[in-house]
Design a protein around this motif. Structure first.
Motif, short mmCIF file in Angstrom:
data_model
loop_
_atom_site.label_atom_id
_atom_site.label_comp_id
_atom_site.label_asym_id
_atom_site.label_seq_id
_atom_site.Cartn_x
_atom_site.Cartn_y
_atom_site.Cartn_z
N ILE A 1 -83.89 10.52 -15.12
CA ILE A 1 -82.74 10.33 -16.01
C ILE A 1 -83.07 9.30 -17.09
CG2 ILE A 1 -80.38 9.41 -16.11
CD1 ILE A 1 -79.90 10.79 -13.42
N ARG A 2 -83.83 8.27 -16.72
CA ARG A 2 -84.16 7.22 -17.69
C ARG A 2 -84.97 7.77 -18.86
NH1 ARG A 2 -86.58 1.55 -15.86
NH2 ARG A 2 -84.68 0.61 -16.61
N LYS A 3 -85.73 8.84 -18.63
CA LYS A 3 -86.54 9.43 -19.70
C LYS A 3 -85.67 10.10 -20.76
CE LYS A 3 -90.72 10.14 -17.06
NZ LYS A 3 -91.71 11.10 -16.57
N GLY A 4 -84.47 10.50 -20.37
CA GLY A 4 -83.56 11.12 -21.33
C GLY A 4 -83.07 10.10 -22.34
N GLN A 5 -82.89 10.55 -23.57
CA GLN A 5 -82.49 9.63 -24.64
C GLN A 5 -81.04 9.83 -25.06
OE1 GLN A 5 -84.49 7.23 -25.62
NE2 GLN A 5 -86.07 7.99 -24.21
N THR A 6 -80.27 10.54 -24.25
CA THR A 6 -78.88 10.79 -24.62
C THR A 6 -77.97 9.73 -24.02
OG1 THR A 6 -78.46 12.16 -22.68
CG2 THR A 6 -79.35 13.27 -24.62
N GLU A 7 -76.74 9.71 -24.52
CA GLU A 7 -75.74 8.78 -24.00
C GLU A 7 -75.39 9.13 -22.55
OE1 GLU A 7 -71.09 7.70 -24.77
OE2 GLU A 7 -72.28 8.33 -26.49
N LEU A 8 -75.40 10.42 -22.25
CA LEU A 8 -75.12 10.88 -20.89
C LEU A 8 -76.19 10.35 -19.92
CD1 LEU A 8 -73.38 12.59 -19.00
CD2 LEU A 8 -74.85 14.54 -19.57
N SER A 9 -77.43 10.31 -20.34
CA SER A 9 -78.50 9.79 -19.49
C SER A 9 -78.26 8.33 -19.15
CB SER A 9 -79.87 9.93 -20.18
OG SER A 9 -80.19 11.28 -20.38
N ALA A 10 -77.85 7.56 -20.12
CA ALA A 10 -77.58 6.14 -19.88
C ALA A 10 -76.42 5.96 -18.91
CB ALA A 10 -77.28 5.44 -21.20
N VAL A 11 -75.39 6.78 -19.05
CA VAL A 11 -74.23 6.70 -18.16
C VAL A 11 -74.63 7.08 -16.74
CG1 VAL A 11 -71.99 7.75 -17.64
CG2 VAL A 11 -72.52 7.06 -19.97
N LEU A 12 -75.33 8.19 -16.60
CA LEU A 12 -75.75 8.64 -15.27
C LEU A 12 -76.70 7.65 -14.61
CD1 LEU A 12 -76.25 12.49 -15.66
CD2 LEU A 12 -74.52 11.29 -14.34
N TYR A 13 -77.57 7.02 -15.39
CA TYR A 13 -78.50 6.05 -14.84
C TYR A 13 -77.74 4.89 -14.18
CZ TYR A 13 -82.40 2.83 -14.41
OH TYR A 13 -83.35 1.99 -13.91
N GLY A 14 -76.75 4.37 -14.86
CA GLY A 14 -75.96 3.27 -14.32
C GLY A 14 -75.20 3.68 -13.07
N TRP A 15 -74.58 4.85 -13.12
CA TRP A 15 -73.78 5.29 -11.98
C TRP A 15 -74.65 5.62 -10.77
CZ3 TRP A 15 -68.75 4.72 -11.24
CH2 TRP A 15 -67.97 4.43 -12.36
N LEU A 16 -75.82 6.21 -10.97
CA LEU A 16 -76.71 6.49 -9.84
C LEU A 16 -77.30 5.21 -9.26
CD1 LEU A 16 -78.60 9.79 -10.72
CD2 LEU A 16 -76.91 9.40 -8.95
N SER A 17 -77.51 4.22 -10.10
CA SER A 17 -77.98 2.92 -9.59
C SER A 17 -76.93 2.29 -8.68
CB SER A 17 -78.31 1.98 -10.75
OG SER A 17 -79.40 2.47 -11.49
N VAL A 18 -75.68 2.39 -9.08
CA VAL A 18 -74.59 1.86 -8.24
C VAL A 18 -74.49 2.66 -6.94
CG1 VAL A 18 -72.10 1.49 -8.12
CG2 VAL A 18 -73.34 0.88 -10.20
N LEU A 19 -74.70 3.97 -7.01
CA LEU A 19 -74.71 4.79 -5.80
C LEU A 19 -75.80 4.32 -4.84
CD1 LEU A 19 -73.68 7.22 -4.16
CD2 LEU A 19 -75.36 8.61 -5.40
N ALA A 20 -76.97 4.01 -5.35
CA ALA A 20 -78.06 3.51 -4.50
C ALA A 20 -77.66 2.20 -3.81
CB ALA A 20 -79.32 3.31 -5.34
N ILE A 21 -76.97 1.33 -4.55
CA ILE A 21 -76.49 0.07 -3.97
C ILE A 21 -75.51 0.35 -2.85
CG2 ILE A 21 -75.17 -2.03 -4.44
CD1 ILE A 21 -76.36 -1.91 -7.32
N LEU A 22 -74.55 1.24 -3.08
CA LEU A 22 -73.54 1.57 -2.07
C LEU A 22 -74.18 2.18 -0.82
CD1 LEU A 22 -70.64 3.06 -4.20
CD2 LEU A 22 -70.74 0.83 -3.09
N ILE A 23 -75.13 3.06 -1.01
CA ILE A 23 -75.80 3.69 0.14
C ILE A 23 -76.57 2.64 0.94
CG2 ILE A 23 -77.67 5.27 0.77
CD1 ILE A 23 -76.64 7.13 -1.45
#
Length: 146
Positions: free
Chosen positions: A73-95
């Motif tokens: 996801i980090r390789k993507g240059q779209t705004e959606l990539s940045a949003v998903l990167y943050g949310w998946l990082s938080v998911l990793a923390i929760l897990i």
């Protein structure tokens, strides 16, 4: 700045998970109690090595899959990539927090002390609530980003 904070928290959650897991491994007997009935009688046991090697393998696979997804996801240059990167990082923390609490609960369940482990039930609801908040926030953010 937020990305660095989330990545730092993700690293801290992995360290906390590892510490909780090793402390739980060191404190449980060779036969680990993993389930009790409603009265509190032992219901299901598993060998210490089987439980913890299977758990460790599962935790590594989950964190590795999330790490690979985050890199893709980090390789993507779209705004959606940045949003998903943050949310998946938080998911990793929760897990990782969930796994750490699970390992700690198994250690308390198997301790020689007389703990009232039934009072730990609210933690499951708190962590479940955190997952629900995460999911609702992700859906809201994705709908808003459209």
């Amino acid at each position: 700045m937020t990305g660095k904070l989330i990545n730092s928290l993700r690293l801290i959650s992995i360290i906390v998970l590892f510490i909780a897991y090793m402390l739980a491994y060191a404190s449980v007997p060779e036969r680990v109690l993993i389930s009790v009935d409603e009265v509190g009688n032992a219901q299901l046991f598993m060998s210490k090595s089987t439980l913890f090697y299977a758990g460790l393998t599962f935790m590594i696979i989950v964190n590795l899959v999330l790490f690979i997804l985050l890199r893709l996801i980090r390789k993507g240059q779209t705004e959606l990539s940045a949003v998903l990167y943050g949310w998946l990082s938080v998911l990793a923390i929760l897990i990782n927090i969930f796994f750490a609490f699970t390992a700690s609960f198994i250690a308390v369940l198997n301790s020689r002390e007389n703990f009232d482990y039934s009072s730990f039930g609210y933690i499951v609801y708190v962590i479940g609530g955190m997952f629900v908040i995460w999911l609702v926030g992700l859906i809201y953010t994705l709908l808003k980003a459209r």
